[in-house]
Motif scaffolding. Structure first.
Motif, PDB file in Angstrom:
ATOM      1  N   GLU A  26       0.821  -1.209   0.000  1.00 59.42           N
ATOM      2  CA  GLU A  26       0.000   0.000   0.000  1.00 59.42           C
ATOM      3  C   GLU A  26       0.860   1.266   0.000  1.00 59.42           C
ATOM      4  OE1 GLU A  26      -3.434   2.184   2.745  1.00 59.42           O
ATOM      5  OE2 GLU A  26      -2.763   0.147   3.225  1.00 59.42           O
ATOM      6  N   ALA A  27       1.946   1.249   0.762  1.00 59.91           N
ATOM      7  CA  ALA A  27       2.799   2.432   0.878  1.00 59.91           C
ATOM      8  C   ALA A  27       3.569   2.720  -0.401  1.00 59.91           C
ATOM      9  CB  ALA A  27       3.771   2.254   2.042  1.00 59.91           C
ATOM     10  N   PHE A  28       3.925   1.667  -1.135  1.00 59.26           N
ATOM     11  CA  PHE A  28       4.694   1.831  -2.370  1.00 59.26           C
ATOM     12  C   PHE A  28       3.936   1.186  -3.527  1.00 59.26           C
ATOM     13  CE2 PHE A  28       7.550   1.653   1.262  1.00 59.26           C
ATOM     14  CZ  PHE A  28       8.238   2.854   1.126  1.00 59.26           C
ATOM     15  N   LEU A  29       2.677   1.593  -3.649  1.00 54.47           N
ATOM     16  CA  LEU A  29       1.757   0.960  -4.592  1.00 54.47           C
ATOM     17  C   LEU A  29       2.207   1.112  -6.042  1.00 54.47           C
ATOM     18  CD1 LEU A  29      -0.890  -0.632  -4.607  1.00 54.47           C
ATOM     19  CD2 LEU A  29      -2.104   1.538  -4.903  1.00 54.47           C
ATOM     20  N   ASP A  30       2.827   2.237  -6.361  1.00 53.74           N
ATOM     21  CA  ASP A  30       3.262   2.465  -7.745  1.00 53.74           C
ATOM     22  C   ASP A  30       4.167   1.348  -8.238  1.00 53.74           C
ATOM     23  OD1 ASP A  30       1.842   4.763  -7.760  1.00 53.74           O
ATOM     24  OD2 ASP A  30       3.560   6.111  -7.521  1.00 53.74           O
ATOM     25  N   PHE A  31       4.940   0.784  -7.325  1.00 53.39           N
ATOM     26  CA  PHE A  31       5.853  -0.296  -7.705  1.00 53.39           C
ATOM     27  C   PHE A  31       5.258  -1.675  -7.451  1.00 53.39           C
ATOM     28  CE2 PHE A  31       9.160  -3.404  -6.772  1.00 53.39           C
ATOM     29  CZ  PHE A  31       9.982  -3.288  -7.887  1.00 53.39           C
ATOM     30  N   PHE A  32       4.744  -1.905  -6.264  1.00 51.83           N
ATOM     31  CA  PHE A  32       4.338  -3.249  -5.866  1.00 51.83           C
ATOM     32  C   PHE A  32       2.962  -3.672  -6.385  1.00 51.83           C
ATOM     33  CE2 PHE A  32       7.633  -2.392  -2.654  1.00 51.83           C
ATOM     34  CZ  PHE A  32       8.401  -3.547  -2.810  1.00 51.83           C
ATOM     35  N   SER A  33       2.252  -2.767  -7.032  1.00 48.15           N
ATOM     36  CA  SER A  33       0.957  -3.149  -7.610  1.00 48.15           C
ATOM     37  C   SER A  33       1.113  -4.144  -8.744  1.00 48.15           C
ATOM     38  CB  SER A  33       0.210  -1.905  -8.109  1.00 48.15           C
ATOM     39  OG  SER A  33       0.969  -1.242  -9.108  1.00 48.15           O
ATOM     40  N   ARG A  34       2.307  -4.272  -9.271  1.00 50.77           N
ATOM     41  CA  ARG A  34       2.556  -5.208 -10.370  1.00 50.77           C
ATOM     42  C   ARG A  34       2.516  -6.671  -9.904  1.00 50.77           C
ATOM     43  NH1 ARG A  34       8.696  -3.771 -11.817  1.00 50.77           N
ATOM     44  NH2 ARG A  34       7.900  -1.686 -11.324  1.00 50.77           N
ATOM     45  N   TYR A  35       2.609  -6.888  -8.588  1.00 52.64           N
ATOM     46  CA  TYR A  35       2.648  -8.250  -8.066  1.00 52.64           C
ATOM     47  C   TYR A  35       1.258  -8.690  -7.605  1.00 52.64           C
ATOM     48  CZ  TYR A  35       7.674  -7.493  -8.078  1.00 52.64           C
ATOM     49  OH  TYR A  35       8.958  -7.222  -8.459  1.00 52.64           O
ATOM     50  N   SER A  36       0.626  -9.521  -8.413  1.00 56.80           N
ATOM     51  CA  SER A  36      -0.686 -10.062  -8.041  1.00 56.80           C
ATOM     52  C   SER A  36      -0.555 -11.361  -7.259  1.00 56.80           C
ATOM     53  CB  SER A  36      -1.539 -10.300  -9.297  1.00 56.80           C
ATOM     54  OG  SER A  36      -0.852 -11.147 -10.210  1.00 56.80           O
ATOM     55  N   ASP A  37       0.544 -12.064  -7.482  1.00 56.33           N
ATOM     56  CA  ASP A  37       0.797 -13.312  -6.763  1.00 56.33           C
ATOM     57  C   ASP A  37       1.463 -12.997  -5.419  1.00 56.33           C
ATOM     58  OD1 ASP A  37       1.078 -16.447  -6.982  1.00 56.33           O
ATOM     59  OD2 ASP A  37       3.002 -15.694  -6.251  1.00 56.33           O
ATOM     60  N   HIS A  38       0.929 -13.573  -4.340  1.00 56.77           N
ATOM     61  CA  HIS A  38       1.440 -13.287  -2.997  1.00 56.77           C
ATOM     62  C   HIS A  38       2.905 -13.673  -2.849  1.00 56.77           C
ATOM     63  CE1 HIS A  38       1.444 -12.796   1.357  1.00 56.77           C
ATOM     64  NE2 HIS A  38       1.968 -13.993   1.460  1.00 56.77           N
ATOM     65  N   ASN A  39       3.282 -14.845  -3.342  1.00 55.58           N
ATOM     66  CA  ASN A  39       4.675 -15.296  -3.198  1.00 55.58           C
ATOM     67  C   ASN A  39       5.637 -14.380  -3.937  1.00 55.58           C
ATOM     68  OD1 ASN A  39       4.011 -17.520  -1.591  1.00 55.58           O
ATOM     69  ND2 ASN A  39       3.696 -18.855  -3.358  1.00 55.58           N
ATOM     70  N   ASP A  40       5.226 -13.901  -5.116  1.00 52.32           N
ATOM     71  CA  ASP A  40       6.079 -12.972  -5.867  1.00 52.32           C
ATOM     72  C   ASP A  40       6.248 -11.660  -5.100  1.00 52.32           C
ATOM     73  OD1 ASP A  40       6.342 -14.803  -7.889  1.00 52.32           O
ATOM     74  OD2 ASP A  40       4.798 -13.902  -9.169  1.00 52.32           O
TER      75      ASP A  40
END
Length: 223
Positions: A26-40
């Motif tokens: 949530e804090a760095f959504l611009d970057f981490f929104s690309r990861y839909s898989d939890h393990n990734d």
């Protein structure tokens, strides 16, 4: 970096780690929104922790206690970094922290693969506590910050063992405190037993009194 690998493995095995992972996304959504898989997503966060552990002191100058007085970032360099992490964050950094972030930012800009796969704002928070918004960082991120800059962090676990062995003859072994660690909270680390952390803090205090703040060292710095 190896100590960080062991610390993050403990942290991610903790039941409360899901809240921390969600907070990072949530804090760095611009970057981490690309990861839909939890393990990734978990692997990506862990990778940032490894790199932050490896590079957190890359901007420290040789003989920094003395050279920090003479070598400082100028206004132009601060302005460049301010465009990325914000004015308040960039101009509030210590010399080592500034040079560390400048080195990391420069490396990412010269390598498209690194720039694509790493979040500079997240690394800036981990290595220097830099936070672009005017508000304070979410408390859910604090456990990660404690692992990099806290009373018992990856760097301190490593250098206290090294410095103690070669100076005061301390037999503190990093694995003892890592194995006894349960997890980190927003207040700091939690241990299952007190003995290993007492040995760690005792070795740390002895190094400060006998080595880092020894009269000979104080004289060299003041001279």
């Amino acid at each position: 970096m190896q100590v960080m690998r062991r610390l993050i493995a403990k942290q991610l095995a903790f039941d409360g780690s899901a809240k921390i992972i969600a907070s990072v996304k949530e804090a760095f959504l611009d970057f981490f929104s690309r990861y839909s898989d939890h393990n990734d997503l978990v692997n990506a966060i862990a990778t940032h922790m490894y790199i932050a552990g490896l590079l957190q002191d890359v901007g420290e100058l040789p003989f920094a206690q003395v050279t920090d007085v003479y070598f400082r970032p100028n206004a132009e360099e601060k302005g460049k970094l301010a465009k990325v992490i914000g004015q308040r964050a960039a101009f509030g950094l210590e010399t080592k922290e500034f040079f560390t972030l400048a080195c990391i930012h420069d490396a990412l800009n010269h390598d498209n693969l690194l720039k694509t796969n790493l979040s500079f704002p997240f690394l800036a928070y981990l290595t220097a506590g830099a936070w672009k918004p005017e508000t304070k960082p979410p408390s859910c991120l604090s456990p990660l910050a404690h692992m990099l800059d806290g009373v018992v962090d990856a760097d301190r676990i490593d250098y206290i063992a090294r410095d103690g062995l070669h100076t005061i003859g301390s037999r503190f072994v990093p694995s003892t405190i890592v194995e006894d660690l349960r997890h980190y909270t927003d207040k700091g680390p939690v241990f299952s037993e007190s003995e290993p952390v007492i040995a760690f803090l005792t070795a740390y205090a002895q190094l400060w009194s006998s080595v880092y703040f020894a009269p000979e060292n104080r004289f060299r710095v003041s001279a």
